[in-house]
Design an enzyme around this catalytic site. Structure first.
Site, short mmCIF file in Angstrom:
data_model
loop_
_atom_site.label_atom_id
_atom_site.label_comp_id
_atom_site.label_asym_id
_atom_site.label_seq_id
_atom_site.Cartn_x
_atom_site.Cartn_y
_atom_site.Cartn_z
N ASP A 42 5.57 23.63 76.68
CA ASP A 42 4.97 23.15 75.27
C ASP A 42 5.89 21.94 74.84
O ASP A 42 6.91 21.62 75.69
CB ASP A 42 4.80 24.39 74.47
CG ASP A 42 4.17 24.09 73.04
OD1 ASP A 42 3.33 23.80 73.17
OD2 ASP A 42 5.54 23.75 72.61
N GLU A 55 2.96 19.36 78.60
CA GLU A 55 1.94 18.55 77.24
C GLU A 55 2.76 17.59 76.40
O GLU A 55 3.92 17.56 76.68
CB GLU A 55 2.22 19.71 76.39
CG GLU A 55 1.23 18.97 74.95
CD GLU A 55 1.31 20.08 73.33
OE1 GLU A 55 0.61 19.94 73.06
OE2 GLU A 55 2.32 21.05 73.68
#
Length: 615
Positions: A328, A357
């Site tokens: 993330d 990400e």
């Protein structure tokens, strides 16, 4: 009287110094490539204790920090055999606490485990919203937020048992890999279901199940020759983390002076990480600012923080048998620290795939973050990150199916995106997707099934690793602009007892849902067997009249993909595509099983696609 006081003082001292509450990691494995292990020891005022192993394991360093409740014990595991040992804590010559510590036997060939690749299809699940397999764990005594399905931002009760219960559904669909949003404990008092404000990095949230349940999920997937990807969060922890509430030292997080609880929100300007013209204050505001009020920003420039995270990641890989990570907010981390974290994992597991990400809207900027990027090398940087998410393709897919042909509109957007593939060092290792848990649902933007079919034809045949979002395969929609994140994270129908319909089974789906499902199923299961779309080269043609034609090919296989985004039927003169067709004169459409003659012309109905295996 004096003698009695002395004895009492010794007793109190023994009790005082026995307050060792945690050792993390709680156990480890023998035979790791990196033989250095940093043990975090936590307890009340323990810094005067001296650790010692009963079996002669070498302690390289005992480090004290600002907080007297911590000791960091670095040991050398070289030559340590599987088995249990005693970790003694002494006050002078007296042992005041003994902990059993175990080194486990690694699974055979653990270091060379395979990971997800472009031959896989990844399915993204929000566990709280997928299926409730064990209603008994919806609420637990040691977690703050309780289940309430009436709240779009509340806990709904989905869990690991619900995922395991529906693995046959996913296998039938043709999914090969599951990515769950975080399953570790998130003990925020509200809005905790998404899991990105984690409070214990060694513990599955009890509302999802136990650590053993998570390991069982991996085992059940492996029985089906499927894979498990963990969503790992390095940039921030949750405000309710036991470490955050009693920091080892202030520099474990980015603490902004003069701000309440150290909070200052990130400016979210990730370009400052590589912008040679960026002001230092802006660079710091992105990298060191907090993602949100409940998510303290971790300081990856602190080597102890990076070591803690790297060991934790490796612990989960070994313990649960993981097949990969999705990380993330990768580009919000300290870029040197996150590169170190990534390299430690891939050094230990050379085939292990990690996708970051990197939510940017320019291919050059995204490619900066992929391992061995020539762009990043200009400034001497290497992230060591194997894969990045293709957000520019996602941006294009959010527009193309409502647009007519144009210089930079319609299918031209997709062509232009792939025209920049030369920027990436490993083009097959991009995660390609039409939506995820943070974006509007594709079926909300484009409510017609014909557009869904066009998008899936593209996602599942271009280079990269395709990712689907739970429920899209049955037409689930949702608009976050109208109802917030809960609208794009609705419960999967049939995942809860008492649901009016059960879309996990054919008889429980509507005719419309079955149309979405059947198309996806056929395409996914075909894709498993075709190496041309796994690792083949791409040859594509500039779209004419909103029709995009490309070939995926190897020495042995060749696939022709035709995507007609035009509202009218189109007739293609096949002479233009002779370079791609070579000497092939026939093609079989993998959806309809219809065979086409490819000698002269090809008629393609409006808003439809053909995926032709050439013969």
């Amino acid at each position: 009287m004096k003698k009695i006081l002395t004895i009492s003082a010794i007793s109190i001292s023994a009790i005082f110094y026995s307050q060792v509450q945690k050792v993390e990691p709680a156990f480890w494995w023998s035979g790791m490539k990196n033989t250095e292990l940093q043990l975090l020891v936590y307890g009340r005022d323990i810094q005067n204790l001296q650790p010692e192993f009963s079996t002669g394991i070498k302690i390289k360093e005992v480090k004290k920090v600002e907080n007297p409740n911590y000791l960091f014990v670095t040991i050398d595991t070289n030559g340590v055999q599987p088995g249990k040992t005693k970790l003694n804590f002494k006050n002078g010559n007296k042992t005041v606490k003994t902990i059993d510590y175990e080194f486990k036997q690694r699974l055979q060939n653990s270091a060379n485990r395979d990971s997800y690749t472009s031959s896989d299809v990844m399915y993204l699940i929000m566990p709280d919203r997928f299926a409730n397999g064990n209603p008994k764990n919806d609420n637990t005594p040691d977690t703050a937020e309780k289940a309430d399905r009436s709240k779009t931002g509340g806990r709904h009760g989905g869990d690991i048992a619900g995922i395991v219960k529906n693995l046959d559904y996913l296998q039938e669909l043709g999914v090969t890999t599951i990515w769950n949003t975080p399953l570790l404990e998130d003990n925020e008092p509200s809005y905790s279901y998404h899991g990105y404000a984690q409070s214990d990095y060694y513990k599955i949230d009890p509302r999802y199940g136990t650590n053993e349940d998570y390991k069982n999920l991996a085992d059940e997937l492996h029985k089906r020759k499927m894979k498990l990807v963990m969503d790992y969060v390095t940039n921030h922890w949750g405000s309710k983390s036991w470490i955050i509430k009693d920091l080892p030292s202030k520099d474990w997080i980015h603490y902004w002076n003069g701000q309440e609880n150290g909070f200052q929100r990130s400016n979210y300007r990730m370009t400052t990480q590589f912008d040679s013209n960026a002001a230092k204050v802006d660079e710091a505001a992105c990298m060191d600012g907090w993602f949100d009020t409940t998510m303290p920003d971790m300081n990856q420039s602190n080597p102890m923080v990076v070591t803690y995270m790297a060991q934790n990641a490796i612990w989960w890989i070994e313990y649960a048998g993981l097949d990969g990570f999705r990380v993330d907010t990768y580009s919000y981390n300290d870029k040197k620290g996150i590169a170190d974290w990534t390299k430690r994992i891939t050094d230990e597991y050379p085939k292990f795939n990690i996708v970051g990400e990197v939510w940017m809207h320019d291919q050059a900027q995204m490619s900066y973050w992929q391992k061995d990027s020539k762009i990043a090398a200009i400034e001497g940087y290497n992230s060591y990150l194997p894969s990045v998410m293709d957000f520019t393709l996602h941006d294009a897919l959010g527009q193309v199916f409502r647009e007519d042909a144009g210089w930079d509109s319609g299918m031209q957007r997709v062509y232009d995106n792939l025209a920049n593939d030369f920027l990436y060092p490993d083009i097959n290792n991009l995660l390609v997707f039409a939506e995820n848990h943070d974006t509007n649902r594709f079926n909300q933007i484009f409510p017609k099934v014909e557009d869904y079919k066009l998008a899936m034809s593209l996602i599942l045949t271009i280079r990269g690793i395709p990712q689907l979002y739970y429920g899209s395969e049955i037409g689930m929609a949702g608009d976050k602009n109208k109802g917030g994140d809960g609208e794009i994270r609705k419960d999967f129908p049939g995942g809860w007892a008492g649901d009016a319909h059960n879309a996990f089974i054919k008889s429980g789906r509507t005719a419309s849902q079955n149309e979405y499902f059947d198309y996806t199923k056929k395409l996914l299961n075909w894709r498993k067997t075709n190496e041309a779309v796994h690792t083949g080269k791409t040859l594509h043609y500039i779209p004419n009249n909103n029709v995009y034609v490309y070939f995926r090919y190897t020495d042995n296989k060749r696939v022709m993909v035709v995507i007609n985004n035009n509202k009218e039927n189109q007739n293609l003169d096949l002479k233009r595509f002779s370079e791609g067709l070579k000497n092939f004169t026939k093609g079989k459409d993998i959806i309809s099983d219809k065979e086409f003659d490819l000698k002269t012309n090809l008629s393609v109905p409006a808003k439809s696609s053909l995926i032709l295996e050439l013969k």
